[in-house]
Each structure stands twice: as C-alpha cells, then as structure tokens.
Design a protein around this motif. Structure first.
Motif, PDB file in Angstrom:
ATOM      1  N   GLY A 214       0.814  -1.231   0.000  1.00 19.88           N
ATOM      2  CA  GLY A 214       0.000   0.000   0.000  1.00 19.88           C
ATOM      3  C   GLY A 214       0.835   1.263   0.000  1.00 19.88           C
ATOM      4  O   GLY A 214       0.432   2.283   0.546  1.00 19.88           O
TER       5      GLY A 214
ATOM      6  N   THR B  47       0.216  -1.232   6.041  1.00 17.04           N
ATOM      7  CA  THR B  47       0.162   0.235   6.003  1.00 17.04           C
ATOM      8  C   THR B  47      -0.381   0.662   4.644  1.00 17.04           C
ATOM      9  O   THR B  47      -0.330  -0.098   3.670  1.00 17.04           O
TER      10      THR B  47
ATOM     11  N   ASN C  74       7.756  -3.809  -0.818  1.00 21.41           N
ATOM     12  CA  ASN C  74       9.151  -3.389  -0.977  1.00 21.41           C
ATOM     13  C   ASN C  74      10.116  -4.532  -0.639  1.00 21.41           C
ATOM     14  O   ASN C  74      11.269  -4.294  -0.342  1.00 21.41           O
TER      15      ASN C  74
ATOM     16  N   ILE D 250       3.575   4.154  -2.148  1.00 23.91           N
ATOM     17  CA  ILE D 250       3.366   5.180  -3.188  1.00 23.91           C
ATOM     18  C   ILE D 250       3.175   4.545  -4.566  1.00 23.91           C
ATOM     19  O   ILE D 250       2.327   4.980  -5.350  1.00 23.91           O
ATOM     20  N   ILE D 251       3.951   3.503  -4.827  1.00 23.67           N
ATOM     21  CA  ILE D 251       3.863   2.894  -6.164  1.00 23.67           C
ATOM     22  C   ILE D 251       2.544   2.139  -6.314  1.00 23.67           C
ATOM     23  O   ILE D 251       1.854   2.263  -7.341  1.00 23.67           O
TER      24      ILE D 251
ATOM     25  N   TYR E  49       0.307  -9.830   3.991  1.00 24.13           N
ATOM     26  CA  TYR E  49      -0.133 -10.764   2.952  1.00 24.13           C
ATOM     27  C   TYR E  49      -0.291 -12.193   3.482  1.00 24.13           C
ATOM     28  O   TYR E  49       0.502 -12.653   4.290  1.00 24.13           O
TER      29      TYR E  49
ATOM     30  N   ARG F  60      -0.126   4.616  -7.109  1.00 24.26           N
ATOM     31  CA  ARG F  60      -0.191   5.071  -8.518  1.00 24.26           C
ATOM     32  C   ARG F  60      -1.007   4.096  -9.353  1.00 24.26           C
ATOM     33  O   ARG F  60      -1.814   4.487 -10.190  1.00 24.26           O
TER      34      ARG F  60
ATOM     35  N   VAL G 267       5.700  -4.573  -9.785  1.00 23.18           N
ATOM     36  CA  VAL G 267       6.163  -3.191  -9.990  1.00 23.18           C
ATOM     37  C   VAL G 267       7.672  -3.081  -9.812  1.00 23.18           C
ATOM     38  O   VAL G 267       8.263  -2.070 -10.177  1.00 23.18           O
TER      39      VAL G 267
HETATM   40  N1  LIG Z   1       6.925   0.652 -11.052  1.00 22.35           N
HETATM   41  C1  LIG Z   1       7.468   1.793 -10.677  1.00 22.35           C
HETATM   42  O1  LIG Z   1       7.191   2.831 -11.249  1.00 22.35           O
HETATM   43  C2  LIG Z   1       8.417   1.813  -9.521  1.00 22.35           C
HETATM   44  C3  LIG Z   1       8.563   0.680  -8.759  1.00 22.35           C
HETATM   45  N2  LIG Z   1       9.386   0.690  -7.682  1.00 22.35           N
HETATM   46  C4  LIG Z   1       9.381  -0.572  -6.892  1.00 22.35           C
HETATM   47  O2  LIG Z   1       8.172  -0.559  -6.094  1.00 22.35           O
HETATM   48  C5  LIG Z   1       8.452  -1.042  -4.787  1.00 22.35           C
HETATM   49  C6  LIG Z   1       7.506  -0.383  -3.802  1.00 22.35           C
HETATM   50  O3  LIG Z   1       7.804   1.000  -3.736  1.00 22.35           O
HETATM   51  P1  LIG Z   1       7.052   1.998  -2.726  1.00 22.35           P
HETATM   52  O4  LIG Z   1       5.590   1.924  -2.960  1.00 22.35           O
HETATM   53  O5  LIG Z   1       7.721   3.320  -2.864  1.00 22.35           O
HETATM   54  O6  LIG Z   1       7.435   1.327  -1.324  1.00 22.35           O
HETATM   55  P2  LIG Z   1       6.858   1.602   0.120  1.00 22.35           P
HETATM   56  O7  LIG Z   1       7.899   1.202   1.067  1.00 22.35           O
HETATM   57  O8  LIG Z   1       6.262   2.975   0.176  1.00 22.35           O
HETATM   58  O9  LIG Z   1       5.617   0.601   0.217  1.00 22.35           O
HETATM   59  C7  LIG Z   1       5.754  -0.762   0.434  1.00 22.35           C
HETATM   60  C8  LIG Z   1       4.413  -1.262   0.899  1.00 22.35           C
HETATM   61  O10 LIG Z   1       4.473  -2.687   1.039  1.00 22.35           O
HETATM   62  C9  LIG Z   1       3.773  -3.010   2.223  1.00 22.35           C
HETATM   63  N3  LIG Z   1       4.187  -4.306   2.760  1.00 22.35           N
HETATM   64  C10 LIG Z   1       5.348  -4.613   3.372  1.00 22.35           C
HETATM   65  N4  LIG Z   1       5.305  -5.886   3.801  1.00 22.35           N
HETATM   66  C11 LIG Z   1       4.098  -6.388   3.456  1.00 22.35           C
HETATM   67  C12 LIG Z   1       3.463  -7.650   3.606  1.00 22.35           C
HETATM   68  N5  LIG Z   1       4.067  -8.668   4.250  1.00 22.35           N
HETATM   69  N6  LIG Z   1       2.233  -7.822   3.110  1.00 22.35           N
HETATM   70  C13 LIG Z   1       1.600  -6.805   2.468  1.00 22.35           C
HETATM   71  N7  LIG Z   1       2.164  -5.588   2.271  1.00 22.35           N
HETATM   72  C14 LIG Z   1       3.400  -5.392   2.760  1.00 22.35           C
HETATM   73  C15 LIG Z   1       4.097  -1.894   3.186  1.00 22.35           C
HETATM   74  O11 LIG Z   1       3.175  -1.866   4.254  1.00 22.35           O
HETATM   75  C16 LIG Z   1       3.985  -0.693   2.250  1.00 22.35           C
HETATM   76  O12 LIG Z   1       2.646  -0.260   2.185  1.00 22.35           O
HETATM   77  C17 LIG Z   1       9.925  -0.671  -4.563  1.00 22.35           C
HETATM   78  O13 LIG Z   1      10.502  -1.587  -3.662  1.00 22.35           O
HETATM   79  C18 LIG Z   1      10.534  -0.749  -5.945  1.00 22.35           C
HETATM   80  O14 LIG Z   1      11.046  -2.053  -6.166  1.00 22.35           O
HETATM   81  C19 LIG Z   1      10.057   1.813  -7.312  1.00 22.35           C
HETATM   82  C20 LIG Z   1       9.961   2.961  -8.029  1.00 22.35           C
HETATM   83  C21 LIG Z   1       9.127   3.056  -9.215  1.00 22.35           C
END
Ligand SMILES: NC(=O)C1=CN([C@@H]2O[C@H](COP(=O)(O)OP(=O)(O)OC[C@H]3O[C@@H](n4cnc5c(N)ncnc54)[C@H](O)[C@@H]3O)[C@@H](O)[C@H]2O)C=CC1
Ligand SMILES: C[C@@]1(CC(=O)O)c2cc3[nH]c(cc4nc(cc5[nH]c(cc(n2)[C@H]1CCC(=O)O)[C@@](C)(CC(=O)O)[C@@H]5CCC(=O)O)C(CC(=O)O)=C4CCC(=O)O)c(CCC(=O)O)c3CC(=O)O
Length: 198
Positions: free
Chosen positions: A20, A44, A81, A22-23, A65, A26, A100
């Motif tokens: 949940g 979160t 992440n 930023i990505i 999850y 989107r 993603v």
């Molecule tokens: N496709 C794109 O445009 C881009 C992709 N990325 C990738 O996207 C990934 C995520 O980036 P952000 O959203 O910025 O990360 P973030 O750290 O803001 O969000 C990660 C989310 O995963 C959740 N999470 C963690 N453990 C979990 C679990 N066991 N079960 C369910 N949810 C869980 C967290 O609670 C959080 O909401 C990055 O690690 C990177 O690999 C990064 C930049 C751009």
C-alpha cells in the motif's frame, strides 16, 4: 520481451494489490478511476488508499499478505518493498501478475496514462525508461490541455447525431472547433450542416 496494448472492460475486473505504498497507490488510482474493483492487502497504506477504503471505492485488508489473498485471483499487482516476498506471492498467485519491481517478471504492465474526459493517451517505453515516459506525459499534458475534455464530448455527441455524415465528422476535427466556446461550436456545426444541405 514485448507487450500487447489492450483496453479491458473494467466493469467485470477484480484486482488484488499487495502493498500500500506510493507505487501501489499510482496503480490503484488507475484501477479505481477505470471502475475496476480492487482489494488491497497491506499493513500500512497511503492516505489515498485509506480514504478510498472509507468511501467504499476499494476494500483494504489492513494486515500482512497471506497465501489465500491470491490463490484465486485473476489479476494481481505485487507492490511490496520486499523482493523475497514478491517472489513468493508470484508463485502463489493463480492468475496474471504485474510486478512493480520487475517488468520482465510481469505478465502485464500498466502504461502511464493521460486522460482528458473520454480521451485516453497511454505511453510506454516497454520498461526501458519510465523517466522518459514521465517526460513525454508532461509534454502531452501541455499539448492536450483541458479544452479537450469538452471537445471530445462534443465530437462524441456529433458522431451519434451525424453517424453517417463522414464529411461533417471530418470537418469538426479541426483546431477551430477545439478553440471555440460551447455556443460557438454549436453555431458553427449548424452552419456546416446548412452548407451541406444547400
Ligand atoms: N513501477 C514503478 O514505477 C516503480 C517501482 N518501484 C518498486 O516498487 C516497490 C515499492 O515502492 P514503494 O511503494 O515506494 O514502497 P513503500 O515502502 O512505500 O511501500 C511498500 C508497501 O508494502 C507493504 N508491505 C510490506 N510488507 C508487506 C506484507 N508482508 N504484506 C503486504 N504488504 C506489505 C508496506 O506496508 C507498504 O505499504 C519498490 O521496492 C521498488 O522495487 C520503485 C519505483 C518506481
Ligand atoms: C513497467 C512499469 C510499471 C508497471 O508495470 O506498471 C514500471 C516499472 C519500473 N519503474 C521503475 C522505476 C521508476 N519508475 C519511475 C516513474 C514511473 N514509472 C512509470 C511506469 C512504469 N514503471 C511502467 C512502465 C512504463 C514504461 O514502459 O515506460 C510511470 C511512467 C507511470 C506510473 O507509474 O504510473 C511513472 C512516472 C510517474 C509520474 O508521472 O510522476 C521512476 C521515476 C520517478 O519516480 O520519478 C523510476 C526511477 C528511475 C528509473 O528507474 O527509471 C522500476 C525500477 C524499480 C526498482 O528500482 O526497484 C521499475 C521496474 C522495472 O523496470 O523492471
């Protein structure tokens, strides 16, 4: 690796999104705006996700999850992440997956989008440069400004009324019509129709 551009009727589609951040947000914006049904699983979430959950625009399970989340899902967006977790989710998912964090492991990807009412422009570089995609979308935003929203509506109405009048439908695809006010568009349209009837 290449992808097939396709527009799916979202009314019958259900997406599970794991994560949940930023990505994820989107992607979820795109899904919710398209009218697809969405379930988010994440301990979160961003303010947008929490707000959409309150408005019942999506379902948010506020927890980590579990395997059952994707065992029967047809479309899953994996957006945590954590690499190892993402790998495990992909293995457990029955349906098509968008990762993603890795386009090359994904069954589908979501292109960048620009909407002006009914006008939809999508941009993709096949995951070669999301940064270039972003730049292209910004320049398209300037080129296809807000005027297009009412203009597309006007064109759509004309197409319904004058479906078989191909000449007229071509004539109104013109910069002048884009820039006219609503009243002017109507008046100029009527002029063109009268000219054709003479
Ligand atoms: N496709 C794109 O445009 C881009 C992709 N990325 C990738 O996207 C990934 C995520 O980036 P952000 O959203 O910025 O990360 P973030 O750290 O803001 O969000 C990660 C989310 O995963 C959740 N999470 C963690 N453990 C979990 C679990 N066991 N079960 C369910 N949810 C869980 C967290 O609670 C959080 O909401 C990055 O690690 C990177 O690999 C990064 C930049 C751009
Ligand atoms: C396949 C796809 C996602 C999908 O499947 O949906 C994807 C994948 C990946 N992006 C990554 C990184 C970045 N993505 C951005 C930005 C955006 N990414 C978007 C789309 C897409 N990104 C899809 C293909 C689009 C295409 O083909 O061009 C945009 C355009 C639209 C949107 O997200 O809505 C949005 C602009 C937002 C805006 O307009 O503001 C930035 C720059 C920034 O954030 O400013 C960076 C850092 C710089 C860099 O890495 O280039 C990584 C590595 C992750 C990691 O390191 O772990 C992956 C994974 C991989 O490449 O494998």
């Amino acid at each position: 690796m290449s992808y097939l551009p396709i527009e799916l009727n979202s009314e019958q589609l259900h997406f599970v999104v794991i994560g949940g951040g930023i990505i994820a947000t989107r992607k979820i914006r795109l899904l919710v705006n398209s009218g697809a049904s969405v379930t988010v699983v994440s301990p979160t979430a961003t303010a947008y996700i929490a707000q959409q959950a309150m408005l019942k625009k999506l379902v948010w399970h506020q927890r980590p999850y579990e395997k059952k989340d994707v065992e029967r899902s047809k479309y899953c967006i994996i957006a945590t992440n954590q690499l190892e977790l993402n790998n495990a989710i992909q293995e457990q998912c029955a349906g098509l997956v968008c990762r993603v964090d890795d386009a090359f492991l994904s069954d589908f990807i979501l292109p960048a989008t620009l909407r002006r009412g009914e006008l939809l422009i999508t941009v993709s570089t096949n995951a070669n440069s999301p940064a270039l995609t972003k730049k292209i979308v910004r320049s398209l935003e300037e080129q296809f400004d807000e005027k297009y929203t009412s203009y597309i509506q006007f064109l759509g109405q004309c197409r319904q009324t004058y479906r078989h009048n191909k000449v007229l439908l071509q004539q109104i695809v013109d910069e002048r019509f884009l820039n006219y006010s609503l009243d002017e568009r109507q008046q100029e349209l009527e002029k063109l129709v009268r000219l054709q009837e003479q």
